[in-house]
Write a protein that holds these residues in place. Sequence first.
Motif, PDB file in Angstrom:
ATOM      1  N   ALA A 224      51.444  -7.761 -37.768  1.00  0.00           N
ATOM      2  CA  ALA A 224      52.005  -7.103 -36.600  1.00  0.00           C
ATOM      3  C   ALA A 224      51.149  -5.919 -36.189  1.00  0.00           C
ATOM      4  N   ALA A 225      50.640  -5.208 -37.199  1.00  0.00           N
ATOM      5  CA  ALA A 225      49.803  -4.050 -36.909  1.00  0.00           C
ATOM      6  C   ALA A 225      48.517  -4.466 -36.210  1.00  0.00           C
ATOM      7  N   SER A 226      47.900  -5.580 -36.692  1.00  0.00           N
ATOM      8  CA  SER A 226      46.658  -6.019 -36.062  1.00  0.00           C
ATOM      9  C   SER A 226      46.910  -6.533 -34.660  1.00  0.00           C
ATOM     10  N   ALA A 227      48.080  -7.146 -34.434  1.00  0.00           N
ATOM     11  CA  ALA A 227      48.384  -7.660 -33.103  1.00  0.00           C
ATOM     12  C   ALA A 227      48.578  -6.532 -32.109  1.00  0.00           C
ATOM     13  N   ALA A 228      48.949  -5.354 -32.604  1.00  0.00           N
ATOM     14  CA  ALA A 228      49.207  -4.231 -31.716  1.00  0.00           C
ATOM     15  C   ALA A 228      47.970  -3.421 -31.397  1.00  0.00           C
ATOM     16  N   GLN A 229      46.825  -3.786 -31.965  1.00  0.00           N
ATOM     17  CA  GLN A 229      45.618  -3.019 -31.715  1.00  0.00           C
ATOM     18  C   GLN A 229      45.197  -3.162 -30.256  1.00  0.00           C
ATOM     19  N   PRO A 230      44.745  -2.060 -29.626  1.00  0.00           N
ATOM     20  CA  PRO A 230      44.318  -2.143 -28.230  1.00  0.00           C
ATOM     21  C   PRO A 230      43.018  -2.905 -28.105  1.00  0.00           C
ATOM     22  N   PRO A 231      42.749  -3.480 -26.948  1.00  0.00           N
ATOM     23  CA  PRO A 231      41.490  -4.207 -26.764  1.00  0.00           C
ATOM     24  C   PRO A 231      40.308  -3.261 -26.852  1.00  0.00           C
ATOM     25  N   ARG A 232      39.173  -3.788 -27.306  1.00  0.00           N
ATOM     26  CA  ARG A 232      37.968  -2.988 -27.433  1.00  0.00           C
ATOM     27  C   ARG A 232      37.494  -2.561 -26.060  1.00  0.00           C
ATOM     28  N   ARG A 233      37.103  -1.293 -25.923  1.00  0.00           N
ATOM     29  CA  ARG A 233      36.706  -0.737 -24.644  1.00  0.00           C
ATOM     30  C   ARG A 233      35.197  -0.624 -24.501  1.00  0.00           C
ATOM     31  N   GLY A 234      34.432  -0.976 -25.515  1.00  0.00           N
ATOM     32  CA  GLY A 234      32.988  -0.924 -25.404  1.00  0.00           C
ATOM     33  C   GLY A 234      32.448   0.457 -25.730  1.00  0.00           C
ATOM     34  N   THR A 235      31.190   0.639 -25.491  1.00  0.00           N
ATOM     35  CA  THR A 235      30.520   1.867 -25.905  1.00  0.00           C
ATOM     36  C   THR A 235      30.608   2.971 -24.869  1.00  0.00           C
ATOM     37  N   GLY A 236      31.105   2.716 -23.673  1.00  0.00           N
ATOM     38  CA  GLY A 236      31.135   3.727 -22.638  1.00  0.00           C
ATOM     39  C   GLY A 236      29.996   3.547 -21.658  1.00  0.00           C
ATOM     40  N   LEU A 237      30.184   4.084 -20.443  1.00  0.00           N
ATOM     41  CA  LEU A 237      29.220   3.849 -19.380  1.00  0.00           C
ATOM     42  C   LEU A 237      27.888   4.540 -19.649  1.00  0.00           C
ATOM     43  N   VAL A 238      27.919   5.795 -20.068  1.00  0.00           N
ATOM     44  CA  VAL A 238      26.658   6.540 -20.229  1.00  0.00           C
ATOM     45  C   VAL A 238      25.788   5.958 -21.341  1.00  0.00           C
ATOM     46  N   PRO A 239      26.315   5.732 -22.563  1.00  0.00           N
ATOM     47  CA  PRO A 239      25.460   5.098 -23.577  1.00  0.00           C
ATOM     48  C   PRO A 239      24.982   3.712 -23.161  1.00  0.00           C
ATOM     49  N   GLY A 240      25.855   2.930 -22.536  1.00  0.00           N
ATOM     50  CA  GLY A 240      25.448   1.611 -22.066  1.00  0.00           C
ATOM     51  C   GLY A 240      24.373   1.701 -21.012  1.00  0.00           C
ATOM     52  N   LEU A 241      24.488   2.693 -20.111  1.00  0.00           N
ATOM     53  CA  LEU A 241      23.478   2.861 -19.071  1.00  0.00           C
ATOM     54  C   LEU A 241      22.133   3.257 -19.671  1.00  0.00           C
ATOM     55  N   ILE A 242      22.154   4.097 -20.693  1.00  0.00           N
ATOM     56  CA  ILE A 242      20.906   4.492 -21.352  1.00  0.00           C
ATOM     57  C   ILE A 242      20.206   3.275 -21.954  1.00  0.00           C
ATOM     58  N   VAL A 243      20.978   2.440 -22.658  1.00  0.00           N
ATOM     59  CA  VAL A 243      20.403   1.227 -23.252  1.00  0.00           C
ATOM     60  C   VAL A 243      19.848   0.313 -22.171  1.00  0.00           C
ATOM     61  N   ALA A 244      20.612   0.150 -21.075  1.00  0.00           N
ATOM     62  CA  ALA A 244      20.175  -0.746 -20.005  1.00  0.00           C
ATOM     63  C   ALA A 244      18.911  -0.232 -19.322  1.00  0.00           C
ATOM     64  N   VAL A 245      18.834   1.070 -19.073  1.00  0.00           N
ATOM     65  CA  VAL A 245      17.657   1.635 -18.409  1.00  0.00           C
ATOM     66  C   VAL A 245      16.427   1.502 -19.302  1.00  0.00           C
ATOM     67  N   LEU A 246      16.595   1.718 -20.605  1.00  0.00           N
ATOM     68  CA  LEU A 246      15.463   1.549 -21.523  1.00  0.00           C
ATOM     69  C   LEU A 246      14.979   0.099 -21.532  1.00  0.00           C
ATOM     70  N   ALA A 247      15.931  -0.840 -21.529  1.00  0.00           N
ATOM     71  CA  ALA A 247      15.551  -2.258 -21.489  1.00  0.00           C
ATOM     72  C   ALA A 247      14.826  -2.589 -20.193  1.00  0.00           C
ATOM     73  N   LEU A 248      15.306  -2.028 -19.086  1.00  0.00           N
ATOM     74  CA  LEU A 248      14.656  -2.289 -17.801  1.00  0.00           C
ATOM     75  C   LEU A 248      13.254  -1.686 -17.762  1.00  0.00           C
ATOM     76  N   ALA A 249      13.097  -0.479 -18.279  1.00  0.00           N
ATOM     77  CA  ALA A 249      11.777   0.149 -18.308  1.00  0.00           C
ATOM     78  C   ALA A 249      10.796  -0.686 -19.126  1.00  0.00           C
ATOM     79  N   ALA A 250      11.257  -1.188 -20.277  1.00  0.00           N
ATOM     80  CA  ALA A 250      10.396  -2.031 -21.110  1.00  0.00           C
ATOM     81  C   ALA A 250      10.026  -3.314 -20.376  1.00  0.00           C
ATOM     82  N   ALA A 251      10.973  -3.892 -19.636  1.00  0.00           N
ATOM     83  CA  ALA A 251      10.693  -5.121 -18.890  1.00  0.00           C
ATOM     84  C   ALA A 251       9.689  -4.869 -17.770  1.00  0.00           C
ATOM     85  N   VAL A 252       9.790  -3.728 -17.103  1.00  0.00           N
ATOM     86  CA  VAL A 252       8.846  -3.393 -16.036  1.00  0.00           C
ATOM     87  C   VAL A 252       7.436  -3.244 -16.602  1.00  0.00           C
ATOM     88  N   VAL A 253       7.317  -2.535 -17.732  1.00  0.00           N
ATOM     89  CA  VAL A 253       6.011  -2.374 -18.369  1.00  0.00           C
ATOM     90  C   VAL A 253       5.434  -3.731 -18.754  1.00  0.00           C
TER      91      VAL A 253
END
Length: 341
Positions: free
Chosen positions: A1-30
């Motif tokens: 019951a306790a595990s069923a009540a856990q909230p859904p995962r919300r991810g890492t957040g916009l700013v950390p995700g944006l940092i990872v995405a921008v770094l990946a894009l910069a590497a792809a451009v290079v």
Amino acid sequence: AASAAQPPRRGTGLVPGLIVAVLALAAAVVASLAIGARPIPPAEVVGALLGQGTQSVVGIVGELRANRTVLGLVCGAALGASGALMQAVTRNPIADPGILGVNAGAALGVVAGATLTGGLGLASTVWFALAGAGVASAIILLLSTSALAASSPVRLTLAGVALAAVLSGLSQTFVVLDETVLQAYSFWQVGSLTARSIDEVTGVIPLVVAGALIALLLLRGLDALALGDDSAVALGVRPGWVRVWSLVAVALLAGTATALAGPISFVGLVVPHLVRGLVGPSLIRVVPLSMVVAPALLLVADVVGRVIAGGSETPAGVVMAFIGAPLLVAYLAAGRRVGVA
């Protein structure tokens, strides 16, 4: 019951995700500027972009690779955003402008425009592409709300594949009837980042910007729509207007990308799922990050296409098909439903 009540995962957040995405894009451009049939060191790449170095290096980097890099950035952002929007508005986790026939509609518009104007020039075909994408988007939107396909992502996908086949058949008919379009169309239809110059790309960037702005303005409404139409109305959202403007945004984004680079599939399918795994399901995070991650993926596909063929070149659209098709088959075989905000 306790595990069923856990909230859904919300991810890492916009700013950390944006940092990872921008770094990946910069590497792809290079990588896009430095890697190809002739690898060029990063220092020479920077010099070539500044107009310094040998004439051959300046020509390769400053013209050929810079053109396709800019084209990959614009088309990738458009395809990533349009894929996330389609998955949201159709409530179908395997929606994609290529799979559901929107790109095929844009391609039919391009071919019709080329037949009427005598060539595949961007200025003469982009408006036909937008019209074709708009009609295909409207058909998919109607199917997504019909009793036949609304309850099943697989049924909607099959209907989209059938629509794409019909539209592609019409395109082939136009091509066969007009030999002047055949040679250019044969290369363009596989999806490549080599067909347009920077001047042509910059001329249609306002269309992509307009589609992106509409998409960003719709995000809160689409998040509310994910709760159901009644809940959305209670929150002050007008579901009909949200869907109509989503259709406009998808037509602008997917239509322009197809007119530029040809019908490239699976970018809009793969990227939103990658982004949701990083930042959670909220569209306020998913759509902006998809516009950063999708260009990185498309540029990587283009780089891979340059180096795997041993001196020749495999178009980015073909590489993306090898990446995306197995993922789509695996998803359908698993029989899972992934929640789409």
